[in-house]
Design a protein around this motif. Structure first.
Motif, PDB file in Angstrom:
ATOM      1  N   TYR A 145       0.845  -1.195   0.000  1.00 10.49           N
ATOM      2  CA  TYR A 145       0.000   0.000   0.000  1.00 10.49           C
ATOM      3  C   TYR A 145       0.878   1.241   0.000  1.00 10.49           C
ATOM      4  CZ  TYR A 145      -3.660  -3.302   1.215  1.00 10.49           C
ATOM      5  OH  TYR A 145      -4.526  -4.364   1.206  1.00 10.49           O
ATOM      6  N   ASP A 146       0.472   2.228  -0.786  1.00  7.73           N
ATOM      7  CA  ASP A 146       1.217   3.477  -0.929  1.00  7.73           C
ATOM      8  C   ASP A 146       1.016   4.333   0.322  1.00  7.73           C
ATOM      9  OD1 ASP A 146       2.385   5.847  -1.637  1.00  7.73           O
ATOM     10  OD2 ASP A 146       0.982   6.293  -3.290  1.00  7.73           O
ATOM     11  N   LEU A 147       2.054   4.432   1.142  1.00 13.62           N
ATOM     12  CA  LEU A 147       1.948   5.201   2.381  1.00 13.62           C
ATOM     13  C   LEU A 147       1.980   6.704   2.151  1.00 13.62           C
ATOM     14  CD1 LEU A 147       4.105   3.120   4.889  1.00 13.62           C
ATOM     15  CD2 LEU A 147       1.614   3.305   4.759  1.00 13.62           C
ATOM     16  N   THR A 148       2.447   7.132   0.982  1.00 10.16           N
ATOM     17  CA  THR A 148       2.400   8.568   0.701  1.00 10.16           C
ATOM     18  C   THR A 148       0.957   9.014   0.466  1.00 10.16           C
ATOM     19  OG1 THR A 148       2.720   8.288  -1.700  1.00 10.16           O
ATOM     20  CG2 THR A 148       4.702   8.484  -0.329  1.00 10.16           C
ATOM     21  N   ALA A 149       0.104   8.073   0.065  1.00 10.61           N
ATOM     22  CA  ALA A 149      -1.306   8.394  -0.159  1.00 10.61           C
ATOM     23  C   ALA A 149      -2.121   8.248   1.117  1.00 10.61           C
ATOM     24  CB  ALA A 149      -1.884   7.484  -1.248  1.00 10.61           C
ATOM     25  N   VAL A 150      -1.801   7.226   1.920  1.00 13.54           N
ATOM     26  CA  VAL A 150      -2.548   6.969   3.163  1.00 13.54           C
ATOM     27  C   VAL A 150      -1.548   6.681   4.284  1.00 13.54           C
ATOM     28  CG1 VAL A 150      -4.494   5.727   4.192  1.00 13.54           C
ATOM     29  CG2 VAL A 150      -4.308   5.866   1.704  1.00 13.54           C
ATOM     30  N   PRO A 151      -0.936   7.709   4.864  1.00  7.73           N
ATOM     31  CA  PRO A 151       0.072   7.499   5.918  1.00  7.73           C
ATOM     32  C   PRO A 151      -0.472   6.748   7.136  1.00  7.73           C
ATOM     33  CG  PRO A 151       0.122   9.765   5.097  1.00  7.73           C
ATOM     34  CD  PRO A 151      -1.099   9.125   4.516  1.00  7.73           C
ATOM     35  N   ALA A 152      -1.777   6.867   7.413  1.00  8.09           N
ATOM     36  CA  ALA A 152      -2.370   6.243   8.596  1.00  8.09           C
ATOM     37  C   ALA A 152      -2.294   4.718   8.555  1.00  8.09           C
ATOM     38  CB  ALA A 152      -3.833   6.676   8.737  1.00  8.09           C
ATOM     39  N   LEU A 153      -2.066   4.148   7.374  1.00  9.74           N
ATOM     40  CA  LEU A 153      -1.969   2.695   7.253  1.00  9.74           C
ATOM     41  C   LEU A 153      -0.805   2.125   8.064  1.00  9.74           C
ATOM     42  CD1 LEU A 153      -2.662   2.036   3.466  1.00  9.74           C
ATOM     43  CD2 LEU A 153      -3.916   1.008   5.364  1.00  9.74           C
ATOM     44  N   ALA A 154       0.242   2.918   8.233  1.00 16.53           N
ATOM     45  CA  ALA A 154       1.447   2.423   8.888  1.00 16.53           C
ATOM     46  C   ALA A 154       1.177   1.951  10.307  1.00 16.53           C
ATOM     47  CB  ALA A 154       2.529   3.511   8.889  1.00 16.53           C
ATOM     48  N   GLU A 155       0.272   2.632  11.018  1.00 10.26           N
ATOM     49  CA  GLU A 155       0.008   2.294  12.420  1.00 10.26           C
ATOM     50  C   GLU A 155      -1.444   1.923  12.674  1.00 10.26           C
ATOM     51  OE1 GLU A 155       2.411   2.010  14.475  1.00 10.26           O
ATOM     52  OE2 GLU A 155       3.970   2.901  13.198  1.00 10.26           O
ATOM     53  N   GLY A 156      -2.261   1.891  11.631  1.00 10.90           N
ATOM     54  CA  GLY A 156      -3.688   1.656  11.815  1.00 10.90           C
ATOM     55  C   GLY A 156      -4.036   0.220  12.178  1.00 10.90           C
ATOM     56  N   ASP A 157      -5.259   0.028  12.662  1.00 11.76           N
ATOM     57  CA  ASP A 157      -5.775  -1.301  12.994  1.00 11.76           C
ATOM     58  C   ASP A 157      -6.255  -1.963  11.702  1.00 11.76           C
ATOM     59  OD1 ASP A 157      -6.960  -3.567  13.950  1.00 11.76           O
ATOM     60  OD2 ASP A 157      -8.513  -2.551  15.120  1.00 11.76           O
ATOM     61  N   LEU A 158      -5.516  -2.986  11.254  1.00 11.09           N
ATOM     62  CA  LEU A 158      -5.827  -3.644   9.987  1.00 11.09           C
ATOM     63  C   LEU A 158      -6.261  -5.095  10.197  1.00 11.09           C
ATOM     64  CD1 LEU A 158      -2.871  -2.266   7.821  1.00 11.09           C
ATOM     65  CD2 LEU A 158      -5.153  -1.295   8.180  1.00 11.09           C
ATOM     66  N   GLY A 159      -6.782  -5.401  11.363  1.00 11.06           N
ATOM     67  CA  GLY A 159      -7.244  -6.755  11.626  1.00 11.06           C
ATOM     68  C   GLY A 159      -8.517  -7.103  10.898  1.00 11.06           C
TER      69      GLY A 159
END
Length: 259
Positions: free
Chosen positions: A168-182
């Motif tokens: 996933y492109d973190l420059t587009a969605v930085p919140a993915l790095a620490e988000g709850d992805l369960g």
């Protein structure tokens, strides 16, 4: 013993009436029986929980040797289609009906399972921020661009159905790095202003490696479907690239075409 005692249940056709073994072909009888029983289980004709008969009466009903039925049952048991039920025979395992999801619109695994009446669950195997030159080129980004790499085992009703490797492109969605992805990553993206609206998808035949066989519980490599998907947000920005290996004994994708 009548055919009725070999049937899958009241109102259902007897198993022996659905099996057609040929003696004019080089394919062994046990293999013919195995393939036909597996197909009947996968399409739901013989439902999960159905008790199949013991080897001897089934062999007599089919007019074959007991060894033929024994070899068939042993193989289906190793593939987790059947469970032993003592001298009463074998029980068809639950959840072995082949899934037939439609491909009419973009949807994530969680939504797909819910539409099919299955309970979705996910086990995250790997999650880290990476830089990858080849992945960056797919996104059309510089080689130093950061991506979230996510490796997950996706299950339906507790059965492992796929092993997915996604970036996933973190420059587009930085919140993915620490988000709850369960749960659903697609729902997370939508909540952070990057809802996916279209994708480009290919499906290929693939053979699982040793690690993937272990995930699916295969004792030997069985055919799988490799699905590669590039997904885009409304501004036509590519957000996701995923390679998912789906077990071929559980999936049969459906396409509805119009003239």
């Amino acid at each position: 013993m009548s055919d009725r005692s070999l049937g899958p249940g009241p109102g259902s056709p007897a198993v022996t009436s659905l099996v057609r073994l040929r003696h004019d072909t080089a394919k062994p009888l046990y293999q013919q029986l195995e393939e036909q029983l597996r197909a009947l289980i996968e399409d739901g004709t013989v439902a999960g929980g159905t008790t199949l008969p013991a080897e001897r009466p089934f062999a007599e009903a089919l007019g074959v040797s007991r060894t033929t039925v024994q070899r068939c049952y042993d193989s289906l048991r190793r593939q987790h289609y059947l469970t032993a039920h003592g001298r009463h025979g074998f029980i068809v395992a639950a959840g072995r009906t082949r899934l037939s999801p439609g491909m009419d619109r973009l949807k994530g695994f969680t939504e797909e399972m819910q539409e099919l009446g299955r309970v979705p669950s996910t086990r995250i195997v790997e999650r880290r921020v990476v830089q990858d030159r080849s992945i960056a080129s797919l996104f059309g980004l510089p080689s130093t661009a950061p991506f979230l790499k996510l490796v997950r085992i996706r299950c339906g009703d507790g059965m492992p159905l796929s092993r997915e490797v996604a970036w996933y492109d973190l420059t587009a969605v930085p919140a993915l790095a620490e988000g709850d992805l369960g749960g659903s990553v697609y729902a997370f993206l939508g909540a952070h202003g990057a809802a996916l609206v279209r994708c480009r998808q290919t499906i290929e035949a693939a053979t699982p490696d040793a690690e993937e066989c272990a995930v699916f519980g295969f004792t030997q490599p069985l055919p799988c479907l490799l699905i590669k998907r590039q997904s885009y947000a409304r501004d036509d920005r590519m957000i996701e690239y995923v390679e998912g290996l789906f077990r071929g004994d559980a999936y049969a994708y459906r396409l509805d075409l119009k003239a």
